[in-house]
Design a protein around this motif. Structure first.
Motif, PDB file in Angstrom:
ATOM      1  N   SER A 172       8.378 -32.383 -18.702  1.00 13.87           N
ATOM      2  CA  SER A 172       8.093 -31.781 -17.403  1.00 13.87           C
ATOM      3  C   SER A 172       9.072 -30.668 -17.067  1.00 13.87           C
ATOM      4  O   SER A 172       8.682 -29.610 -16.562  1.00 13.87           O
ATOM      5  N   THR A 173      10.349 -30.896 -17.370  1.00 12.87           N
ATOM      6  CA  THR A 173      11.367 -29.879 -17.079  1.00 12.87           C
ATOM      7  C   THR A 173      11.155 -28.624 -17.908  1.00 12.87           C
ATOM      8  O   THR A 173      11.218 -27.497 -17.390  1.00 12.87           O
ATOM      9  N   ILE A 174      10.903 -28.800 -19.201  1.00 15.48           N
ATOM     10  CA  ILE A 174      10.652 -27.646 -20.068  1.00 15.48           C
ATOM     11  C   ILE A 174       9.401 -26.900 -19.623  1.00 15.48           C
ATOM     12  O   ILE A 174       9.369 -25.659 -19.590  1.00 15.48           O
ATOM     13  N   SER A 175       8.374 -27.641 -19.230  1.00 15.06           N
ATOM     14  CA  SER A 175       7.145 -27.012 -18.740  1.00 15.06           C
ATOM     15  C   SER A 175       7.425 -26.195 -17.489  1.00 15.06           C
ATOM     16  O   SER A 175       6.889 -25.091 -17.318  1.00 15.06           O
ATOM     17  N   GLY A 176       8.252 -26.738 -16.605  1.00 16.11           N
ATOM     18  CA  GLY A 176       8.593 -26.016 -15.390  1.00 16.11           C
ATOM     19  C   GLY A 176       9.301 -24.707 -15.670  1.00 16.11           C
ATOM     20  O   GLY A 176       9.066 -23.703 -14.988  1.00 16.11           O
ATOM     21  N   VAL A 177      10.160 -24.696 -16.686  1.00 15.72           N
ATOM     22  CA  VAL A 177      10.856 -23.467 -17.063  1.00 15.72           C
ATOM     23  C   VAL A 177       9.856 -22.412 -17.524  1.00 15.72           C
ATOM     24  O   VAL A 177       9.924 -21.236 -17.124  1.00 15.72           O
ATOM     25  N   PHE A 178       8.898 -22.809 -18.364  1.00 15.62           N
ATOM     26  CA  PHE A 178       7.887 -21.869 -18.842  1.00 15.62           C
ATOM     27  C   PHE A 178       7.035 -21.348 -17.698  1.00 15.62           C
ATOM     28  O   PHE A 178       6.691 -20.157 -17.659  1.00 15.62           O
ATOM     29  N   MET A 179       6.664 -22.216 -16.757  1.00 20.29           N
ATOM     30  CA  MET A 179       5.836 -21.782 -15.639  1.00 20.29           C
ATOM     31  C   MET A 179       6.597 -20.793 -14.753  1.00 20.29           C
ATOM     32  O   MET A 179       6.019 -19.810 -14.271  1.00 20.29           O
ATOM     33  N   ARG A 180       7.879 -21.024 -14.535  1.00 23.87           N
ATOM     34  CA  ARG A 180       8.661 -20.079 -13.729  1.00 23.87           C
ATOM     35  C   ARG A 180       8.794 -18.735 -14.429  1.00 23.87           C
ATOM     36  O   ARG A 180       8.763 -17.674 -13.786  1.00 23.87           O
ATOM     37  N   GLN A 181       8.933 -18.774 -15.755  1.00 17.81           N
ATOM     38  CA  GLN A 181       8.975 -17.523 -16.516  1.00 17.81           C
ATOM     39  C   GLN A 181       7.657 -16.765 -16.374  1.00 17.81           C
ATOM     40  O   GLN A 181       7.642 -15.531 -16.227  1.00 17.81           O
ATOM     41  N   ALA A 182       6.551 -17.491 -16.428  1.00 14.98           N
ATOM     42  CA  ALA A 182       5.238 -16.859 -16.280  1.00 14.98           C
ATOM     43  C   ALA A 182       5.077 -16.269 -14.885  1.00 14.98           C
ATOM     44  O   ALA A 182       4.529 -15.163 -14.724  1.00 14.98           O
ATOM     45  N   GLU A 183       5.551 -16.974 -13.866  1.00 11.83           N
ATOM     46  CA  GLU A 183       5.471 -16.455 -12.500  1.00 11.83           C
ATOM     47  C   GLU A 183       6.265 -15.164 -12.363  1.00 11.83           C
ATOM     48  O   GLU A 183       5.804 -14.198 -11.735  1.00 11.83           O
ATOM     49  N   ARG A 184       7.461 -15.135 -12.934  1.00 11.62           N
ATOM     50  CA  ARG A 184       8.274 -13.917 -12.865  1.00 11.62           C
ATOM     51  C   ARG A 184       7.601 -12.766 -13.609  1.00 11.62           C
ATOM     52  O   ARG A 184       7.646 -11.616 -13.173  1.00 11.62           O
ATOM     53  N   HIS A 185       6.970 -13.090 -14.750  1.00 11.73           N
ATOM     54  CA  HIS A 185       6.307 -12.042 -15.542  1.00 11.73           C
ATOM     55  C   HIS A 185       5.155 -11.420 -14.766  1.00 11.73           C
ATOM     56  O   HIS A 185       5.023 -10.191 -14.721  1.00 11.73           O
ATOM     57  N   PHE A 186       4.323 -12.246 -14.156  1.00 10.08           N
ATOM     58  CA  PHE A 186       3.157 -11.724 -13.442  1.00 10.08           C
ATOM     59  C   PHE A 186       3.485 -11.213 -12.042  1.00 10.08           C
ATOM     60  O   PHE A 186       2.603 -10.674 -11.372  1.00 10.08           O
TER      61      PHE A 186
END
Length: 239
Positions: free
Chosen positions: A218-232
């Motif tokens: 869950s923590t690793i997934s959250g990191v990826f999702m935050r990266q995606a939010e920053r990208h978009f």
């Protein structure tokens, strides 16, 4: 006889359960990814039905989201697994097969998770589309963009930008729902923890290890999702 410690239980050596737990964690991720992808496809069509569909289509989409958000996810898994098994068994008898034929547990689990998460995806996509400023779409129309190009360059990226926080929440829910698939016999993380607990008589240790692995995923997934939010969200001023 001394009981093994947690480090010994998660080791990959003789007597360790590291390989089984790792395989279970991988199966959990596969089920979650498959269910999430199915849910995203259903949610895309569901959101379209609610936004642009006719009266009948909108009513069907409303009924789908209301029903699926109102019944337990475990019940959906039961219905798909046992209902699918009954159907497969009936078809098998037509071709001369005897006895019970089980519906594939992975397929039943992925479909169940996808169908239940599809209702959440629908509302996330619908809300994200509504958050897109109408002027941005009107500007694309004024520029003479064809419908498909308008969707690809304007509507989809802007909708995804607004949808990402909600999609991250849906992923976390799907990840936890994947644990319910253990009732179909799929050897995912919780199932492996149950087997290990029963074999060693150390239920607390194994369930604590499973909780730690779920939290790690869950923590690793959250990191990826935050990266995606920053990208978009590049170029967007934050309040």
């Amino acid at each position: 006889m001394n009981q093994p410690g947690i480090l010994e239980l998660v080791s990959f050596g003789p007597g360790g359960w590291g390989h089984a737990l790792l395989a279970g964690a991988w199966m959990t991720i596969l089920i979650a990814l498959a269910g999430y992808a199915i849910g995203a496809v259903i949610g895309t069509f569901g959101a379209w039905a609610k936004i642009s569909g006719g009266t009948t289509v909108r009513t069907a989409a409303d009924a789908y989201t209301t029903i699926l958000r109102g019944i337990p996810d475990l019940l959906v898994i039961y219905l798909l697994y046992f209902g699918g098994s009954a159907m497969v068994t009936a078809v098998g008898r037509l071709f001369g097969a005897e006895g019970f034929i089980g519906f594939p547990g992975f397929l039943a689990g992925a479909l169940a998770v996808g169908i239940t998460s599809g209702a959440q995806h629908t509302e996330v996509f619908r809300g994200a589309f509504k958050a897109v400023h109408p002027g941005e779409i009107e500007a694309a129309i004024a520029c003479g963009m064809p419908r498909l190009m308008r969707f690809r360059r304007i509507v989809a990226p802007l909708t995804l930008r607004h949808a990402l926080p909600g999609l991250g929440n849906v992923w976390q829910v799907v990840l936890k729902e994947s644990a319910l698939v253990s009732i179909t016999g799929v050897a995912e993380l919780l199932r492996q923890a149950q087997v290990g607990a029963g074999s060693t008589g150390l239920p607390f240790d194994f369930y604590l290890i499973a909780a730690a692995i779920y939290l790690l995923i869950s923590t690793i997934s959250g990191v990826f999702m935050r990266q995606a939010e920053r990208h978009f969200s590049r170029g967007v001023r934050r309040g």
